[in-house]
Motif scaffolding. Structure first.
Motif, PDB file in Angstrom:
ATOM      1  N   ALA A   1     -15.984  15.305  37.231  1.00  0.00           N
ATOM      2  CA  ALA A   1     -14.713  14.592  37.346  1.00  0.00           C
ATOM      3  C   ALA A   1     -14.916  13.084  37.320  1.00  0.00           C
ATOM      4  N   SER A   2     -16.039  12.623  37.841  1.00  0.00           N
ATOM      5  CA  SER A   2     -16.272  11.181  37.906  1.00  0.00           C
ATOM      6  C   SER A   2     -16.380  10.556  36.521  1.00  0.00           C
ATOM      7  N   TYR A   3     -16.645  11.383  35.480  1.00  0.00           N
ATOM      8  CA  TYR A   3     -16.674  10.855  34.115  1.00  0.00           C
ATOM      9  C   TYR A   3     -15.275  10.771  33.523  1.00  0.00           C
ATOM     10  N   GLY A   4     -14.360  11.620  34.028  1.00  0.00           N
ATOM     11  CA  GLY A   4     -13.037  11.727  33.397  1.00  0.00           C
ATOM     12  C   GLY A   4     -11.965  10.886  34.058  1.00  0.00           C
ATOM     13  N   ILE A   5     -12.075  10.731  35.382  1.00  0.00           N
ATOM     14  CA  ILE A   5     -10.999  10.074  36.121  1.00  0.00           C
ATOM     15  C   ILE A   5     -10.852   8.585  35.768  1.00  0.00           C
ATOM     16  N   PRO A   6     -11.944   7.843  35.567  1.00  0.00           N
ATOM     17  CA  PRO A   6     -11.761   6.436  35.175  1.00  0.00           C
ATOM     18  C   PRO A   6     -10.933   6.284  33.898  1.00  0.00           C
ATOM     19  N   THR A   7     -10.994   7.276  33.001  1.00  0.00           N
ATOM     20  CA  THR A   7     -10.214   7.222  31.765  1.00  0.00           C
ATOM     21  C   THR A   7      -8.721   7.310  32.058  1.00  0.00           C
ATOM     22  N   ILE A   8      -8.350   8.183  33.001  1.00  0.00           N
ATOM     23  CA  ILE A   8      -6.929   8.272  33.379  1.00  0.00           C
ATOM     24  C   ILE A   8      -6.474   6.928  33.922  1.00  0.00           C
ATOM     25  N   LYS A   9      -7.311   6.343  34.783  1.00  0.00           N
ATOM     26  CA  LYS A   9      -6.936   5.064  35.396  1.00  0.00           C
ATOM     27  C   LYS A   9      -6.780   3.978  34.332  1.00  0.00           C
ATOM     28  N   ALA A  10      -7.697   3.982  33.375  1.00  0.00           N
ATOM     29  CA  ALA A  10      -7.625   2.992  32.306  1.00  0.00           C
ATOM     30  C   ALA A  10      -6.314   3.158  31.542  1.00  0.00           C
ATOM     31  N   ALA A  11      -5.978   4.418  31.211  1.00  0.00           N
ATOM     32  CA  ALA A  11      -4.755   4.688  30.457  1.00  0.00           C
ATOM     33  C   ALA A  11      -3.536   4.268  31.279  1.00  0.00           C
ATOM     34  N   GLU A  12      -3.552   4.553  32.564  1.00  0.00           N
ATOM     35  CA  GLU A  12      -2.415   4.193  33.419  1.00  0.00           C
ATOM     36  C   GLU A  12      -2.202   2.677  33.420  1.00  0.00           C
ATOM     37  N   LEU A  13      -3.321   1.951  33.549  1.00  0.00           N
ATOM     38  CA  LEU A  13      -3.217   0.491  33.605  1.00  0.00           C
ATOM     39  C   LEU A  13      -2.674  -0.075  32.297  1.00  0.00           C
ATOM     40  N   VAL A  14      -3.213   0.434  31.183  1.00  0.00           N
ATOM     41  CA  VAL A  14      -2.787  -0.062  29.879  1.00  0.00           C
ATOM     42  C   VAL A  14      -1.313   0.260  29.659  1.00  0.00           C
ATOM     43  N   VAL A  15      -0.923   1.504  29.991  1.00  0.00           N
ATOM     44  CA  VAL A  15       0.457   1.936  29.769  1.00  0.00           C
ATOM     45  C   VAL A  15       1.424   1.123  30.632  1.00  0.00           C
ATOM     46  N   LYS A  16       1.009   0.877  31.875  1.00  0.00           N
ATOM     47  CA  LYS A  16       1.869   0.105  32.779  1.00  0.00           C
ATOM     48  C   LYS A  16       2.151  -1.281  32.196  1.00  0.00           C
ATOM     49  N   GLU A  17       1.065  -1.869  31.689  1.00  0.00           N
ATOM     50  CA  GLU A  17       1.204  -3.219  31.151  1.00  0.00           C
ATOM     51  C   GLU A  17       2.079  -3.227  29.895  1.00  0.00           C
ATOM     52  N   ILE A  18       1.837  -2.235  29.020  1.00  0.00           N
ATOM     53  CA  ILE A  18       2.594  -2.194  27.758  1.00  0.00           C
ATOM     54  C   ILE A  18       4.063  -1.875  28.005  1.00  0.00           C
ATOM     55  N   ASN A  19       4.309  -0.951  28.946  1.00  0.00           N
ATOM     56  CA  ASN A  19       5.707  -0.624  29.254  1.00  0.00           C
ATOM     57  C   ASN A  19       6.434  -1.826  29.846  1.00  0.00           C
TER      58      ASN A  19
ATOM     59  N   ALA B   1      -9.873   2.104  24.078  1.00  0.00           N
ATOM     60  CA  ALA B   1      -9.312   3.188  23.259  1.00  0.00           C
ATOM     61  C   ALA B   1      -7.799   3.264  23.430  1.00  0.00           C
ATOM     62  N   SER B   2      -7.308   3.132  24.668  1.00  0.00           N
ATOM     63  CA  SER B   2      -5.858   3.179  24.898  1.00  0.00           C
ATOM     64  C   SER B   2      -5.176   2.056  24.143  1.00  0.00           C
ATOM     65  N   LEU B   3      -5.758   0.862  24.241  1.00  0.00           N
ATOM     66  CA  LEU B   3      -5.186  -0.284  23.536  1.00  0.00           C
ATOM     67  C   LEU B   3      -5.170  -0.048  22.028  1.00  0.00           C
ATOM     68  N   ALA B   4      -6.295   0.477  21.521  1.00  0.00           N
ATOM     69  CA  ALA B   4      -6.408   0.684  20.072  1.00  0.00           C
ATOM     70  C   ALA B   4      -5.372   1.698  19.584  1.00  0.00           C
ATOM     71  N   LEU B   5      -5.219   2.798  20.326  1.00  0.00           N
ATOM     72  CA  LEU B   5      -4.273   3.851  19.914  1.00  0.00           C
ATOM     73  C   LEU B   5      -2.839   3.315  19.897  1.00  0.00           C
ATOM     74  N   LEU B   6      -2.453   2.657  20.989  1.00  0.00           N
ATOM     75  CA  LEU B   6      -1.075   2.205  21.091  1.00  0.00           C
ATOM     76  C   LEU B   6      -0.807   1.074  20.101  1.00  0.00           C
ATOM     77  N   ASN B   7      -1.828   0.226  19.907  1.00  0.00           N
ATOM     78  CA  ASN B   7      -1.699  -0.853  18.929  1.00  0.00           C
ATOM     79  C   ASN B   7      -1.484  -0.290  17.521  1.00  0.00           C
ATOM     80  N   ALA B   8      -2.215   0.796  17.215  1.00  0.00           N
ATOM     81  CA  ALA B   8      -2.091   1.392  15.886  1.00  0.00           C
ATOM     82  C   ALA B   8      -0.684   1.936  15.662  1.00  0.00           C
ATOM     83  N   ILE B   9      -0.105   2.527  16.691  1.00  0.00           N
ATOM     84  CA  ILE B   9       1.263   3.052  16.555  1.00  0.00           C
ATOM     85  C   ILE B   9       2.239   1.902  16.326  1.00  0.00           C
ATOM     86  N   GLU B  10       2.071   0.851  17.117  1.00  0.00           N
ATOM     87  CA  GLU B  10       2.951  -0.318  17.022  1.00  0.00           C
ATOM     88  C   GLU B  10       2.859  -0.944  15.625  1.00  0.00           C
TER      89      GLU B  10
END
Lengths: 300, 377
Positions: free
Chosen positions: B46-64, B315-324
């Protein structure tokens, strides 16, 4: 041809390194039929002691030769004390026990010493200073053979001659041979067997420590684990040469070192260990007691 | 007893279905951009996966907060795969069922590979912050896969490129320590050298770790006429080989990996370490985005980020940027944007190559000078 000579000298160095350790192995085995697995660790302790002493003396600004001599003497004395103590603690109480018990005690001692050094020092590799001075006359051929290698060859030869002399011509040597042949009978005729065995461990440990200092100085690095691999190889060499025999240990070590060097040089180093052990297996099939081992039947 | 259990399970199943239905109903109604996040969120890894959720949450919060992507808010759909391939296929099916637009994940190479086929059939772009298996991008089987981490063979590629293009050597000896890590790298290096045809592999050998002397191998290197050695393995063997070579007056260049890019190597080999090359992870601590991401994590969760956090953030930034940038959630449009548009991330300004690896992400070459490693620019 140059390549052959270089491989030959490389093999000679390797073999001499094994021999310095194998001599102690074979000596202890000859006297009390115990494979002293802690022997490799004594070698490692010798190297660590020399590293500490050399570090202090370098800070005090002594010259290289003085450091080499003092560090070697301290390492030899310190390791000999370890050898003496190990025998008293781990092997003497088991002298009447089945041989397997003493063997297991030896393995335990080996692990104890490894992890003791790991905890007391460090698990990292440490740089070992080059204690052996570079000889001026060797400069033109330095790319083929280094001065530390010459010192290793010479020391191995001297140690072998001295040990053989000790066993053949001195009183304690005679007592050692008597103990080796029949311990009970030796006791009956007044040989102090305990003293003889202690002496064997002291001499064996001293040679291992000397080996530790020279080899560490040659390779330039040590850690707590160096005794294990070197010890195993030296043990193989001792068995190959005929365990219990001094010239056998040296011969076995040289054969092993050479065969590894040539196999690496002409075929591949991927399988150098495989080849070394195959060689051992074939030798033991045709000469079960090793190259120079006596073929007397086991005592009943 | 038995009945009781069955009843409980049934009840659980009903509630879960109900919740799922309600949730999906809600999200459909809200019309959002859905970012799936898959990886181990429970269990040993889990310690490998959870930081990714946190990263996505932070990026999404900022973009929203800035108005979302294409004028719509971004919504996270988080699914656990516990790093197991057999679970990962279910995870992927679930995310597809949730009609996510893009997926951030998975974390482990094995799980990623198992899941990719399902996303591919559904035409969903997947980006992993951590799956390093070379085949995932290089096999060409998964055109929908991207990653923000260098693949396992990137170090070998860098070593070979450096030797051929910068050092311009023609004869190379490839050595390794027979271990998984060292031999793996050496095999890649050998393969790349043979493919390039600019240089010749004059020697390929394994050395035995812990052997008392490497004199014979060093003689062999000398005889082979190699101008450089590429070594795969760790520093104890590397320092022994380098010292033996230098003491034998050989000037052969020595190039190695991040198992050797360690200060112990310099400490042990001393003056003989001078001039040795070793690859190591690129230093990104000076990037402005890195400190922004790390500070945001600290502010939100009160601790330092965990494994692959920066890669996931990128990765979160890259994905969302690509959609935009592509102006749609269409698979082909997103793929095109990922490959064309540079995006500023903690890993630097990146885009993706034809195979899906992020450009400029990964390793740098370092060289020992005056007892320390310096990056070779």
């Amino acid at each position: 041809m140059d390549y052959f000579i270089e491989l030959f000298l490389g093999g000679l160095t390797r073999g001499s390194i094994y021999a310095l350790i194998a001599l102690g192995y074979t000596m202890v085995y000859g006297i009390i039929q115990l494979i002293n697995f802690a022997h490799g660790e004594i070698y490692m302790l010798g190297a660590f002691t020399a590293l500490i002493v050399a570090g202090i003396l370098t800070m005090l600004g002594w010259n290289q030769v003085a450091i080499l001599v003092i560090a070697s003497i301290v390492a030899v004395v310190y390791s000999a004390a370890y050898g003496f103590t190990i025998e008293k603690i781990a092997y003497k109480p088991l002298r009447q026990a089945p041989r397997l018990s003493a063997l297991i005690s030896a393995i335990g001692m080996s692990m104890f010493l490894q992890y003791y050094v790991l905890l007391a020092q460090t698990s990292n590799f440490l740089p070992f200073p080059n204690l052996i001075p570079d000889f001026k006359f060797l400069e033109p051929i330095e790319h083929i053979v280094r001065s530390s290698e010459i010192v290793i060859y010479a020391t191995t030869a001297i140690v072998m001659v001295l040990l053989t002399g000790l066993i053949k011509f001195t009183k304690i040597g005679k007592a050692m041979r008597a103990t080796a042949q029949d311990r009970d009978m030796a006791m009956l005729v007044g040989v102090d067997v305990n003293k003889v065995i202690s002496m064997t461990f002291i001499v064996g440990s001293a040679t291992a420590a000397l080996g530790g200092v020279l080899i560490a100085s040659h390779t330039g690095q040590i850690n707590y684990y160096i005794g294990f691999i070197a010890g195993i190889k030296a043990f193989v060499a001792a068995v190959l040469g005929g365990i219990g025999s001094m010239p056998g240990a040296v011969l076995g070590s040289l054969v092993l070192g050479m065969s590894e060097s040539f196999f690496t040089g002409y075929i591949s180093s991927d399988y150098e260990d495989v080849f070394a052990f195959l060689f051992l297996v074939f030798t033991l099939i045709f000469r079960p007691s090793g190259i120079l081992g006596r073929t007397d039947t086991d005592k009943v | 007893m038995m009945k009781n259990h069955v009843r409980k399970i049934l009840a659980l199943a009903f509630t879960t279905t109900f919740i799922c239905l309600t949730l999906s109903g809600l999200s459909l109604a809200a019309d959002t951009i859905k970012l799936g996040v898959a990886g181990p969120h429970s269990g040993d890894l889990a310690s490998y996966g959870i930081p990714t959720i946190k990263a996505a949450e932070l990026v999404v919060k900022e973009i929203n907060a800035k108005g979302g992507v294409l004028g719509k808010p971004v919504e996270l759909v988080v699914e656990d795969d516990v790093c197991k391939p057999e679970v990962a296929t279910n995870t992927a099916t679930k995310l597809v069922g949730e009609s996510v637009n893009v997926v951030l994940g998975h974390i482990c190479s094995g799980a990623t590979k198992a899941a990719l086929g399902i996303y591919k059939d559904s035409k969903i772009v997947v980006m992993s912050p951590s799956a390093t298996n070379p085949g995932l991008t290089q096999s060409g089987d998964y055109p929908n896969f991207y990653r923000t981490i260098a693949s396992d063979d990137a170090q070998a590629q860098l070593e070979v490129d450096f030797a051929l293009n910068i050092l311009k050597v023609k004869k190379i000896a490839v050595l390794h320590d027979k271990g998984d890590y060292g031999k793996g790298l050496a095999e890649f290096a050998k393969k790349f050298l043979e493919e390039s045809e600019d240089a010749e592999v004059v020697l390929y050998e394994g050395v035995t770790p812990g052997a008392v002397s490497y004199a014979a191998v060093v003689q062999k290197i000398k005889r082979s006429g190699a101008e450089a050695v590429i070594f795969g393995g760790y520093h104890p063997e590397a320092s022994k080989i380098v010292m033996e070579m230098r003491k034998k007056k050989m000037k052969t260049l020595f190039i190695s990996d991040d198992g050797v890019k360690d200060d112990t190597f310099i400490k042990v080999a001393g003056v003989y370490a001078e001039g040795v090359y070793a690859t190591g992870p690129k230093d990104v601590s000076q990037n402005e985005m890195t400190s922004i991401a790390n500070d945001a994590h600290k502010a939100a969760y009160g601790e330092d980020p965990g494994a692959f956090f920066l890669n996931a953030y990128a990765a979160s930034l890259a994905l969302l940027n690509a959609i935009e940038k592509s102006g749609s959630t269409d698979y082909d449009a997103i793929s095109m944007a990922l490959k064309k548009e540079y995006v500023d991330t903690p890993l630097g300004s990146i885009r993706f190559d034809e195979k899906g690896d992020a450009t400029g992400v990964g390793f740098s070459m370092y060289r020992v000078k005056n007892g320390a490693y310096y990056e070779v620019k």
